[in-house]
Scaffold this motif. Sequence first.
Motif, PDB file in Angstrom:
ATOM      1  N   GLU A 176       3.416 -12.176  13.676  1.00  0.00           N
ATOM      2  CA  GLU A 176       2.759 -12.310  12.376  1.00  0.00           C
ATOM      3  C   GLU A 176       2.568 -10.940  11.734  1.00  0.00           C
ATOM      4  O   GLU A 176       2.700 -10.800  10.513  1.00  0.00           O
ATOM      5  CB  GLU A 176       1.417 -13.022  12.543  1.00  0.00           C
ATOM      6  N   PHE A 177       2.250  -9.948  12.549  1.00  0.00           N
ATOM      7  CA  PHE A 177       2.155  -8.585  12.018  1.00  0.00           C
ATOM      8  C   PHE A 177       3.507  -8.150  11.452  1.00  0.00           C
ATOM      9  O   PHE A 177       3.579  -7.529  10.390  1.00  0.00           O
ATOM     10  CB  PHE A 177       1.719  -7.625  13.127  1.00  0.00           C
ATOM     11  N   GLU A 178       4.576  -8.452  12.195  1.00  0.00           N
ATOM     12  CA  GLU A 178       5.919  -8.089  11.737  1.00  0.00           C
ATOM     13  C   GLU A 178       6.238  -8.752  10.400  1.00  0.00           C
ATOM     14  O   GLU A 178       6.782  -8.119   9.491  1.00  0.00           O
ATOM     15  CB  GLU A 178       6.957  -8.502  12.775  1.00  0.00           C
ATOM     16  N   ASN A 179       5.914 -10.033  10.285  1.00  0.00           N
ATOM     17  CA  ASN A 179       6.188 -10.754   9.038  1.00  0.00           C
ATOM     18  C   ASN A 179       5.420 -10.137   7.871  1.00  0.00           C
ATOM     19  O   ASN A 179       5.957  -9.976   6.774  1.00  0.00           O
ATOM     20  CB  ASN A 179       5.821 -12.228   9.196  1.00  0.00           C
ATOM     21  N   ALA A 180       4.145  -9.803   8.138  1.00  0.00           N
ATOM     22  CA  ALA A 180       3.333  -9.200   7.082  1.00  0.00           C
ATOM     23  C   ALA A 180       3.885  -7.834   6.696  1.00  0.00           C
ATOM     24  O   ALA A 180       3.953  -7.488   5.506  1.00  0.00           O
ATOM     25  CB  ALA A 180       1.881  -9.079   7.549  1.00  0.00           C
ATOM     26  N   LEU A 181       4.295  -7.050   7.689  1.00  0.00           N
ATOM     27  CA  LEU A 181       4.860  -5.727   7.412  1.00  0.00           C
ATOM     28  C   LEU A 181       6.194  -5.830   6.675  1.00  0.00           C
ATOM     29  O   LEU A 181       6.489  -5.029   5.785  1.00  0.00           O
ATOM     30  CB  LEU A 181       5.051  -4.952   8.719  1.00  0.00           C
ATOM     31  N   GLU A 182       6.991  -6.820   7.056  1.00  0.00           N
ATOM     32  CA  GLU A 182       8.281  -7.008   6.393  1.00  0.00           C
ATOM     33  C   GLU A 182       8.077  -7.315   4.910  1.00  0.00           C
ATOM     34  O   GLU A 182       8.777  -6.787   4.045  1.00  0.00           O
ATOM     35  CB  GLU A 182       9.058  -8.130   7.069  1.00  0.00           C
ATOM     36  N   GLN A 183       7.105  -8.173   4.627  1.00  0.00           N
ATOM     37  CA  GLN A 183       6.814  -8.505   3.239  1.00  0.00           C
ATOM     38  C   GLN A 183       6.308  -7.281   2.482  1.00  0.00           C
ATOM     39  O   GLN A 183       6.722  -7.010   1.346  1.00  0.00           O
ATOM     40  CB  GLN A 183       5.765  -9.624   3.180  1.00  0.00           C
ATOM     41  N   ALA A 184       5.413  -6.512   3.119  1.00  0.00           N
ATOM     42  CA  ALA A 184       4.887  -5.308   2.482  1.00  0.00           C
ATOM     43  C   ALA A 184       6.002  -4.291   2.241  1.00  0.00           C
ATOM     44  O   ALA A 184       6.052  -3.649   1.188  1.00  0.00           O
ATOM     45  CB  ALA A 184       3.788  -4.695   3.357  1.00  0.00           C
ATOM     46  N   GLN A 185       6.893  -4.159   3.223  1.00  0.00           N
ATOM     47  CA  GLN A 185       8.000  -3.223   3.081  1.00  0.00           C
ATOM     48  C   GLN A 185       8.913  -3.639   1.933  1.00  0.00           C
ATOM     49  O   GLN A 185       9.378  -2.787   1.155  1.00  0.00           O
ATOM     50  CB  GLN A 185       8.788  -3.153   4.382  1.00  0.00           C
ATOM     51  N   TYR A 186       9.158  -4.914   1.809  1.00  0.00           N
ATOM     52  CA  TYR A 186      10.000  -5.419   0.716  1.00  0.00           C
ATOM     53  C   TYR A 186       9.362  -5.092  -0.635  1.00  0.00           C
ATOM     54  O   TYR A 186      10.040  -4.655  -1.583  1.00  0.00           O
ATOM     55  CB  TYR A 186      10.185  -6.928   0.865  1.00  0.00           C
ATOM     56  N   GLN A 187       8.046  -5.261  -0.731  1.00  0.00           N
ATOM     57  CA  GLN A 187       7.353  -4.988  -1.993  1.00  0.00           C
ATOM     58  C   GLN A 187       7.378  -3.497  -2.332  1.00  0.00           C
ATOM     59  O   GLN A 187       7.549  -3.122  -3.495  1.00  0.00           O
ATOM     60  CB  GLN A 187       5.907  -5.496  -1.902  1.00  0.00           C
ATOM     61  N   ILE A 188       7.224  -2.645  -1.315  1.00  0.00           N
ATOM     62  CA  ILE A 188       7.290  -1.199  -1.569  1.00  0.00           C
ATOM     63  C   ILE A 188       8.726  -0.782  -1.893  1.00  0.00           C
ATOM     64  O   ILE A 188       8.950   0.135  -2.693  1.00  0.00           O
ATOM     65  CB  ILE A 188       6.744  -0.414  -0.367  1.00  0.00           C
ATOM     66  N   ASP A 189       9.699  -1.447  -1.279  1.00  0.00           N
ATOM     67  CA  ASP A 189      11.097  -1.209  -1.658  1.00  0.00           C
ATOM     68  C   ASP A 189      11.296  -1.423  -3.155  1.00  0.00           C
ATOM     69  O   ASP A 189      12.016  -0.669  -3.821  1.00  0.00           O
ATOM     70  CB  ASP A 189      12.029  -2.147  -0.885  1.00  0.00           C
ATOM     71  N   GLU A 190      10.667  -2.471  -3.685  1.00  0.00           N
ATOM     72  CA  GLU A 190      10.798  -2.770  -5.106  1.00  0.00           C
ATOM     73  C   GLU A 190      10.151  -1.681  -5.961  1.00  0.00           C
ATOM     74  O   GLU A 190      10.689  -1.295  -7.005  1.00  0.00           O
ATOM     75  CB  GLU A 190      10.161  -4.131  -5.408  1.00  0.00           C
ATOM     76  N   VAL A 191       8.994  -1.188  -5.520  1.00  0.00           N
ATOM     77  CA  VAL A 191       8.346  -0.090  -6.244  1.00  0.00           C
ATOM     78  C   VAL A 191       9.254   1.140  -6.230  1.00  0.00           C
ATOM     79  O   VAL A 191       9.436   1.817  -7.257  1.00  0.00           O
ATOM     80  CB  VAL A 191       6.977   0.248  -5.615  1.00  0.00           C
ATOM     81  N   GLN A 192       9.838   1.427  -5.073  1.00  0.00           N
ATOM     82  CA  GLN A 192      10.749   2.565  -4.950  1.00  0.00           C
ATOM     83  C   GLN A 192      11.938   2.407  -5.892  1.00  0.00           C
ATOM     84  O   GLN A 192      12.331   3.356  -6.591  1.00  0.00           O
ATOM     85  CB  GLN A 192      11.229   2.686  -3.506  1.00  0.00           C
TER      86      GLN A 192
END
Length: 709
Positions: A552-568
Amino acid sequence: MSNFKKYLDSLERCREIARLEYQFVTHAFRGCDKVVERLEQAYATVVKRVPKEGDAGASASLAQLQDTLKSSYTAMRAARLINLQAKVEQNDYFNVMLFGRTMSGKSTLREALTGGDGSTIGKGAQRTTLDVKHYEWNELRVVDTPGFGAIEGEEDTKKARETLERVDLVLFLLNSDSIQECAFNELKYIAERNTPLIFVLNMKKNLESEGNRRRALRSPEKVIYKPEEIQGHEERLRFLAGEAGLNPSQVRVIPIHAQAAFLGTQASGLESEELRELGRLDQLLGTICQDIEANGPIRRIQSFLDSALLHVVQQLALFTAQRDRLEKLKPECESGAERIATWRRQLSTSAPKKVRASVDAIYKELEDSIPDFVDANAERSDVADLWKVHVNRLNVQKKIETAAQSLAMEVREGLQSFSDEMHEGLEFSASLESSPDVKGFDEWDYKRINGWTSAIVGGLGAIAFAMSWNPVGWAAAGISLAFSFFGYLSDSRSSKLSGAKRKMDERLRESVGEAKKGCRKALSGWIKSDLLDGMVGFAERRLNAIFEGIREFENALEQAQYQIDEVQADINLRLLQRVATVISGRNNSLPPARRLVRTPGYASYLLTTERFRDVELLRRMGSVLNERIEVIQETSKQDVLMYLFRGLVQNVEVKSIKEAVLYAPAENIGKITGNRGRRIRLAAALTACQLKIQVIKGDTHAGLRLQPT
């Protein structure tokens, strides 16, 4: 005058751009904050979901992870806000930074620029600039920073590095007498921030004596500006710049003599003009002004957006580091869960066998003693009490308890051994960790996760055997009733005594057999409830809870990483669009992007569905940004990869949606991967697939021989 007006117009445009980019960056940073808020909420939900039964080690460790994220991001956010506030305070200026090793001539150059009296120029090896100072010159703000490389000057170096993010142009001063290796480390920091850079090579020749001044003024190329010496320094700088990640072909080197330039401000008449010309300060200033006239607004865009990008990348690195470490932990937990499940299955078969063998051995001694006991006590009226004494003397119940404790300890030792192996596995994984080359956040100490292993055996300390089922006590009571009956029969002293003894023996064996059977059944129930479902099941449930928490931590981090990818991606796209607009004078000069990947200062790849033909615009953008700009029409992955590696690969084979193979001669491998592997990583990111290289050997007409590399 027209050039000066263009210069002033460019500076005014820089101020307007600063206000616009500040608004955009502030909005982007708010988006970053929201991503972390959502991630913290997801973490909190996972922590609450972890069972609290027994030892709460797993729950505490997950909470620690949540705290680590919060503390790390709090520190990152504080540094980000300090940097942004400093940039706002400097919005009205185009900021030029003097950056260089201690005693490289920064203070001398600044005194020459600002017409100072020389009071801040150092003598010998002393450190003169201990704080960041600002001076105004020609509508610019000159930022003088402490030098790097001094003994006990770590704080000076830190201040200088922090200032890099807040300026629009860096003048990197280097002494001609020795270009130190420590300059390479600072070049890496500049490359990370993609700050526009001009190398200023301060030619060292002391002109304090009149004789030296006359010789230098008479023959500057022989005394100070020796062409072969300057060329050697330029080649070395290009090499160091390339190693640090900069584009060597874009390195600009301007030789000056800072001391001559300063002495020119102190002299008068013809000597002042000659010394100023000898110092070549006008050449440096002309280069700065020309750069501002031509590219000032773009430099200001870079200053805001590439600086913001650095902070976003650091946040992305924080998430990536946590995901990588969870990824290393997950196989240990998966393996542990499989092993403990297998062990439980084996134990469910082996433990009852051990119990049967132990019970049979313990009761055999009792059964073997029955004939002698019957012969000696069959005619006694207190035979039932004597039997109890006999059973107690043989310590049947104690032996049963000892056997049960032995089995329980064997299970506990197995769990402890399993826990130790898990602990060692985690420590081994931790030892393989390599710190990402990103600064500004707390490193997650992998050993914190080791607290989770304590939960595997937590709560399994001393094993209390209440023996509430008390199989031996139950068996003794049953046998006691049987002997009350036999005692009644024994009142008759007839010829039937022998038969009565036989029947007593049979009934006694039958009763002992029932007791043994009941003991086996009770112990089997205890094995299932206390050992398998209790001890082993507890460990299994805790491990599964940990593993589920990790996922579940991995899933949450993956989603957060995807969102920061979009900001980048938004920041990178904004930068390219704004630069294209400044150069072309038209909005929307670039086509809409399907995907954009960028390594600042190296290359930008924009994937679009439209055909784009303005090659000249891309060339000019690349020249100003000092990076390769590619706009690629999206067709197939094979076509995109063939275009990116045109002239370097002979063929591309797309194995699947996530994997492709590049076939190329061995001599092209270096160009395909690029400096530090950046070219092939960008291509992999653009096509969203894993790229492998197969080296082509032999005569292609005779058939290919492929060798993986």
